[in-house]
Design a protein around this motif. Structure first.
Motif, PDB file in Angstrom:
ATOM      1  N   TRP A  27      10.954   2.389 -25.283  1.00  0.00           N
ATOM      2  CA  TRP A  27      11.575   1.510 -23.675  1.00  0.00           C
ATOM      3  C   TRP A  27      12.772   3.128 -24.048  1.00  0.00           C
ATOM      4  N   VAL A  28      12.997   3.777 -24.567  1.00  0.00           N
ATOM      5  CA  VAL A  28      14.257   4.852 -23.728  1.00  0.00           C
ATOM      6  C   VAL A  28      13.059   5.392 -23.339  1.00  0.00           C
ATOM      7  N   THR A  29      12.117   5.889 -24.225  1.00  0.00           N
ATOM      8  CA  THR A  29      11.568   7.172 -23.501  1.00  0.00           C
ATOM      9  C   THR A  29      10.464   6.479 -22.102  1.00  0.00           C
ATOM     10  N   PHE A  30      10.159   4.848 -22.358  1.00  0.00           N
ATOM     11  CA  PHE A  30       9.248   4.700 -21.110  1.00  0.00           C
ATOM     12  C   PHE A  30      10.089   5.143 -19.588  1.00  0.00           C
ATOM     13  N   ILE A  31      11.631   4.596 -19.630  1.00  0.00           N
ATOM     14  CA  ILE A  31      12.463   4.793 -18.565  1.00  0.00           C
ATOM     15  C   ILE A  31      11.798   5.819 -17.653  1.00  0.00           C
ATOM     16  N   PRO A  32      12.300   7.168 -18.211  1.00  0.00           N
ATOM     17  CA  PRO A  32      11.887   8.683 -17.402  1.00  0.00           C
ATOM     18  C   PRO A  32      10.089   8.915 -17.172  1.00  0.00           C
ATOM     19  N   ALA A  33       8.950   8.134 -18.143  1.00  0.00           N
ATOM     20  CA  ALA A  33       7.156   7.983 -17.853  1.00  0.00           C
ATOM     21  C   ALA A  33       7.026   7.234 -17.075  1.00  0.00           C
ATOM     22  N   TYR A  34       8.123   6.213 -16.777  1.00  0.00           N
ATOM     23  CA  TYR A  34       7.693   5.364 -15.577  1.00  0.00           C
ATOM     24  C   TYR A  34       7.890   5.660 -14.666  1.00  0.00           C
ATOM     25  N   VAL A  35       9.322   6.186 -14.085  1.00  0.00           N
ATOM     26  CA  VAL A  35       9.979   6.872 -12.750  1.00  0.00           C
ATOM     27  C   VAL A  35       8.477   8.477 -12.483  1.00  0.00           C
ATOM     28  N   SER A  36       8.362   8.800 -13.344  1.00  0.00           N
ATOM     29  CA  SER A  36       7.826   9.867 -12.867  1.00  0.00           C
ATOM     30  C   SER A  36       6.607  10.071 -12.919  1.00  0.00           C
ATOM     31  N   SER A  37       5.795   9.099 -13.222  1.00  0.00           N
ATOM     32  CA  SER A  37       4.157   8.359 -13.286  1.00  0.00           C
ATOM     33  C   SER A  37       3.724   8.329 -11.920  1.00  0.00           C
ATOM     34  N   PRO A  38       2.793   8.825 -11.847  1.00  0.00           N
ATOM     35  CA  PRO A  38       2.447   8.475  -9.766  1.00  0.00           C
ATOM     36  C   PRO A  38       1.077   7.634  -9.476  1.00  0.00           C
ATOM     37  N   GLY A  39       1.355   6.762  -9.256  1.00  0.00           N
ATOM     38  CA  GLY A  39       0.314   5.529  -8.615  1.00  0.00           C
ATOM     39  C   GLY A  39      -0.006   4.811 -10.031  1.00  0.00           C
ATOM     40  N   LYS A  40      -1.168   4.347  -9.908  1.00  0.00           N
ATOM     41  CA  LYS A  40      -1.859   3.126 -10.973  1.00  0.00           C
ATOM     42  C   LYS A  40      -1.347   4.167 -12.504  1.00  0.00           C
ATOM     43  N   PHE A  41      -0.640   5.368 -12.919  1.00  0.00           N
ATOM     44  CA  PHE A  41      -0.344   5.557 -14.325  1.00  0.00           C
ATOM     45  C   PHE A  41       1.230   4.652 -14.496  1.00  0.00           C
ATOM     46  N   THR A  42       1.749   4.844 -13.344  1.00  0.00           N
ATOM     47  CA  THR A  42       3.463   3.960 -13.020  1.00  0.00           C
ATOM     48  C   THR A  42       3.043   2.479 -13.951  1.00  0.00           C
ATOM     49  N   LYS A  77       0.738  -1.393  -0.189  1.00  0.00           N
ATOM     50  CA  LYS A  77      -0.174  -0.046   0.350  1.00  0.00           C
ATOM     51  C   LYS A  77       1.392   1.388   0.407  1.00  0.00           C
ATOM     52  N   ASN A  78       0.800   2.044  -0.815  1.00  0.00           N
ATOM     53  CA  ASN A  78       1.876   3.415  -1.115  1.00  0.00           C
ATOM     54  C   ASN A  78       1.152   4.415  -0.647  1.00  0.00           C
ATOM     55  N   LEU A  79       1.543   4.950   0.823  1.00  0.00           N
ATOM     56  CA  LEU A  79       0.921   6.055   1.161  1.00  0.00           C
ATOM     57  C   LEU A  79       1.402   7.277   1.532  1.00  0.00           C
ATOM     58  N   THR A  80       2.332   6.937   0.236  1.00  0.00           N
ATOM     59  CA  THR A  80       2.978   8.301   0.283  1.00  0.00           C
ATOM     60  C   THR A  80       2.672   9.290  -0.935  1.00  0.00           C
ATOM     61  N   THR A  81       2.922   8.373  -1.747  1.00  0.00           N
ATOM     62  CA  THR A  81       2.369   9.400  -3.317  1.00  0.00           C
ATOM     63  C   THR A  81       1.365   9.886  -3.467  1.00  0.00           C
ATOM     64  N   TYR A  82       0.017   9.857  -2.813  1.00  0.00           N
ATOM     65  CA  TYR A  82      -0.960  10.498  -2.364  1.00  0.00           C
ATOM     66  C   TYR A  82      -1.660  10.800  -0.598  1.00  0.00           C
ATOM     67  N   LYS A  83      -1.600  11.589  -0.719  1.00  0.00           N
ATOM     68  CA  LYS A  83      -2.459  11.925   0.958  1.00  0.00           C
ATOM     69  C   LYS A  83      -3.882  11.056   1.247  1.00  0.00           C
ATOM     70  N   GLU A  84      -4.163  11.341   0.102  1.00  0.00           N
ATOM     71  CA  GLU A  84      -6.041  11.384   0.403  1.00  0.00           C
ATOM     72  C   GLU A  84      -6.671   9.971  -0.029  1.00  0.00           C
ATOM     73  N   ARG A  85      -5.241   9.601  -0.557  1.00  0.00           N
ATOM     74  CA  ARG A  85      -5.738   7.972  -0.665  1.00  0.00           C
ATOM     75  C   ARG A  85      -4.923   6.771  -1.243  1.00  0.00           C
ATOM     76  N   ILE A  86      -5.460   5.376  -1.112  1.00  0.00           N
ATOM     77  CA  ILE A  86      -3.628   4.249  -0.928  1.00  0.00           C
ATOM     78  C   ILE A  86      -3.818   4.169  -2.752  1.00  0.00           C
ATOM     79  N   ILE A  87      -2.509   3.794  -2.909  1.00  0.00           N
ATOM     80  CA  ILE A  87      -2.368   3.101  -3.721  1.00  0.00           C
ATOM     81  C   ILE A  87      -2.153   1.867  -3.987  1.00  0.00           C
ATOM     82  N   LEU A  88      -2.278   0.836  -4.169  1.00  0.00           N
ATOM     83  CA  LEU A  88      -1.764  -0.746  -4.431  1.00  0.00           C
ATOM     84  C   LEU A  88      -0.745  -1.152  -5.715  1.00  0.00           C
ATOM     85  N   GLU A  89       0.162  -1.254  -4.989  1.00  0.00           N
ATOM     86  CA  GLU A  89       1.079  -1.546  -6.249  1.00  0.00           C
ATOM     87  C   GLU A  89       2.002  -2.747  -6.300  1.00  0.00           C
TER      88      GLU A  89
END
Length: 795
Positions: free
Chosen positions: A735-750, A669-681
């Motif tokens: 896959w080159v563009t995937f790396i920065p997008a993967y790192v910066s995308s929050p929650g389920k968007f990762t 349970k990711n409790l840090t990315t968003y304060k108001e909701r829990i990200i299951l990842e």
């Protein structure tokens, strides 16, 4: 209770007198008159001899309003008139004595009759003081401290002014005690004068708590509770009705100052804030609806008369007993709804008197003839009523009316049907009851302007749940601002001083007055994004299967057999797995799905790239074999191609196995990315394992891309190396563009970014490698010949 209180007080004094008769009769009082020259107590110097006493009058002697001779005399000092006539002195002639002026104070008049009644009851009793007659001398102090002091000196001297004649002074019974004064300030002054003579003083209405100090006032007694009890009761009353912000007015006297000090202390303990400023500020500018007035009736009368000329905003008055039970104050109708505390009353018959004649004529604006006999009965019970009547001769026509006045002395000022103000008993306060039960209200009250709802008197409205109090600088604690609770914090009580954070897995509701479970977020099959990605995933797998079916149906055609059809079918199979493995990224993470999604993705993609790499090597080897003296295809035939694919894939299997054994991915349970909701990842477990899998895929892709670039210019009408080059270019770009997008995308968007990379690269491979071949197979069958394929560079 006035008559009862006075009666008990007088008996108390009489008891003290009987126990100490020798001291009283032979000591300070009697001794003064039997020893040579007396001390100057009343302005009269007295010298005594064995046969006669000669008195020399110094100053003016005041005459009593009521008097009766007796063996022993009880003095009385009461404010029968409201004011004393003030004379400006020129200091060249002897000043006249102060004269009373103003109207008669009907309540003080009633007090005087209560005292007379008590003394007469004692004299009529055969048990209390048999053989002894009590007398009285009751003086009018005119509500003036100087007059009260003058009378105190006069009474302490024991001189009976009624029988003073020229050079002789005739003494009646000795003044053994003094009843009075009603005010605290004159009572203090009198006590300091008569205290050194050990003359007991009993007050029926002086309530200042300061008079309880027996070191300063050893001979002072009273038959009414101290203001400390009234102050406590008033504070409880204010607290009972929820008033936390009130204005306060006091008389600048011992009564007002000490009473207000006691009230302020009691109010502070109850958490009540007091606005104590100048009267004009409190009445005209204060936000406090409720005003507590700790004043004498005379002082407040002056203020209310001014307010009747220049009205203030409506105020709810809370009064001390001194004025709130005074019938003379009921004429101020704008104070209707006033609340205070009273004392119970008794029944007193009253005889005729010149003072009553004055009162009758003043009250009813009439003139009594000398032949008219006036009598008055005071019926002072719980509902105190004055029964006034007069008897006249049958041949006389009365000049004054006869009627009944009803005044209810207790607790609440209410308007009657006739529009007049009445005192209505609405409850009682008993300090002996347990805490919280002292005050009892047994009937409805009327409030300011005749309202039936309890008025609100707050400096600031209560802070609702979801906010906290912040005190306003320089103002009382009842004046504050209400600030919303910060993000992530709540307050679930009214007027909460602080907000407190919710537990980690909870979040405040919109009102921020309770904590609710945080919504759990993950890429679900039920949401639009999950549905779209799942559809593309299944569609891509179906496309790969359809392509495989087309190739299988045309497996004998030259374009299928060229460049190793076995690797083509294996590549289509791996692409199908690549499309399907993206489905493991959708849905709530679990232990098996977290381990499966990354390992399946890593192994299937290596299998796919290995097949493409094998096909690229085949293209290179095929063209090398056409050169004279070269026979390299024997070194890279189908067995070697299969071995190459298996070898490259096995390396990825080893990497994934080590990752799963040492530190596998796991759901969290990711409790840090968003304060108001829990990200299951899915947590990576080991970041090294994750990046090793991606790095190995990238290494194979780059190697395949380099080989494809080298083979792209080889002659052939259908050089597959060109298609592989373009497909690898797309693959690497994704896959080159995937790396920065993967790192910066929050929650389920990762997860969505990772699925997009898998689908984009898979579609890139299947379209770039297989779409041209399918087009020729299905739409250009004339080009699906060996001659066309072998024709070097010709169309």
């Amino acid at each position: 209770m006035e008559i009862s209180a006075l009666f008990i007080g007088l008996i108390l004094l009489l008891g003290l007198f009987e126990l100490n008769s020798a001291l009283v009769l032979n000591g300070s009082v009697d001794g003064v008159l039997s020893s040579g020259l007396t001390k100057d107590r009343t302005g009269v110097g007295v010298s005594t001899e064995a046969s006669s006493v000669k008195c020399e009058l110094q100053g003016t002697i005041r005459l009593p309003a009521f008097s009766m001779d007796g063996d022993y005399v009880i003095g009385g000092v009461l404010s029968l008139h409201h004011y004393a006539h003030i004379v400006k002195h020129n200091y060249t002639t002897m000043p006249d004595s102060l004269r009373c002026s103003g109207s008669i104070d009907t309540r003080e008049l009633r007090f005087s009759r209560a005292m007379i009644f008590a003394i007469e009851e004692i004299n009529n009793s055969t048990e209390l003081l048999p053989g002894i007659k009590l007398g009285y001398q009751i003086y009018d102090s005119c509500a003036s401290v100087p007059v009260a002091v003058h009378v105190a000196f006069q009474l302490s001297g024991g001189l009976d002014p009624v029988f003073y004649s020229g050079d002789n002074c005739s003494q009646s019974g000795k003044v053994m005690a003094i009843v009075g004064e009603s005010g605290s300030t004159p009572s203090i002054s009198m006590s300091r004068i008569i205290g050194p003579f050990n003359i007991p003083q009993v007050s029926y209405f002086a309530t200042c708590a300061c008079l309880s100090d027996k070191q300063q006032y050893p001979s002072f007694f009273r038959t009414i509770p101290s203001d400390q009890f009234q102050a406590d009761a008033l504070a409880k009353l204010v607290k009972h009705f929820g008033w936390t912000w009130i204005g306060a007015i006091r008389s600048d006297s011992d009564y007002g100052n000490n009473g207000m000090a006691s009230f302020l202390d009691a109010a502070h303990k109850e958490g009540i804030c007091i606005f104590l400023k100048q009267c004009t500020i409190i009445l005209y500018r204060s936000t406090a609806m409720v005003i507590v007035a700790f004043t004498s009736s005379g002082d407040l009368r002056i203020l209310l008369e001014e307010l009747s000329l220049k009205p203030s905003p409506p105020r709810q008055w809370i009064g001390s007993e001194s004025w709130v039970t005074d019938p003379a104050m009921l004429r101020f109708t704008f104070c209707a709804g006033a609340v205070g505390f009273g004392i119970e009353r008794s029944v007193i018959p009253v005889a005729a008197s010149p003072v009553f004649t004055e009162f009758w004529e003043d009250a009813f604006n009439c003139r009594l003839e000398k032949s008219e006999n006036v009598w008055l009965i005071l019926n002072i019970k719980d509902s105190c009523s004055w029964v006034l009547s007069k008897q006249v001769s049958p041949n006389k026509t009365p000049h004054c009316p006869f009627f009944l006045i009803n005044v209810i002395l207790h607790f609440n000022w209410q308007k009657s049907e006739s529009g007049s103000i009445e005192l209505v008993a609405v409850g009682h306060y008993d300090a002996s009851l347990p805490v919280g039960q002292e005050l009892r209200i047994n009937r409805n009250l009327t409030w300011v302007e005749g309202g039936t709802q309890v008025p609100v008197s707050l400096c600031t409205d209560n802070c609702p749940p979801g906010s906290r109090k912040v005190l306003q600088k320089g103002k009382p604690i009842c004046c504050f601002d209400c600030l919303p609770c910060p993000e992530g914090e709540i307050s679930n009580a009214t007027d909460s001083p602080d907000c407190f954070p919710c537990p980690k897995e909870l979040w405040p509701n919109a009102k921020r007055d309770t904590c609710l479970p945080k919504p759990v977020e993950f890429l679900s099959f039920n949401e639009a994004l999950g549905i779209i990605l799942a559809a593309f995933s299944v569609g891509g797998a179906c496309l790969a299967i359809i392509t495989a079916a087309v190739f299988h149906h045309h497996r004998t055609s030259p374009i299928v057999r060229a460049n190793n059809s076995e690797l083509s079918f294996l590549l289509l199979f791996s692409l199908t797995l690549c499309f399907l493995c993206s489905l493991t990224f959708i849905g709530a993470p679990s232990e098996w799905s977290c381990m499966l999604r990354h390992t399946a993705f890593g192994i299937t993609f290596v299998l796919c790239i290995s097949c493409v790499l094998g096909k690229t090597i085949v293209v290179l080897m095929a063209f090398k074999a056409t050169l004279p003296g070269r026979n390299v295809m024997k070194w890279f035939g189908p067995p070697q191609q299969r071995m190459t694919v298996v070898s490259f894939t096995f390396i990825q299997v080893i990497i994934c196995t080590l990752w799963l054994v040492l530190s596998p991915p796991f759901p969290r349970k990711n409790l840090t990315t968003y304060k108001e909701r829990i990200i299951l990842e899915c947590a990576l477990g080991s970041a090294i394992g994750f990046w090793a899998v991606l790095g190995y895929i990238g290494l194979l892709a780059v190697f395949c891309f380099v080989l494809a670039v080298l083979a792209r210019k080889l002659p052939d009408n259908f050089n597959e190396a060109k298609l592989i080059t373009f497909s690898m270019l797309i693959f690497c770009a994704v896959w080159v563009t995937f790396i920065p997008a993967y790192v910066s995308s929050p929650g389920k968007f990762t997860v969505a970014v990772e699925i997009f990379a898998i689908l984009a690269s898979s579609f890139g491979l299947i379209f770039c490698i297989f779409a041209p071949k399918c087009f020729i197979i299905l739409f250009k069958p004339e080009k699906n010949t060996k001659k066309y394929l072998m024709d070097k560079g010709k169309s």
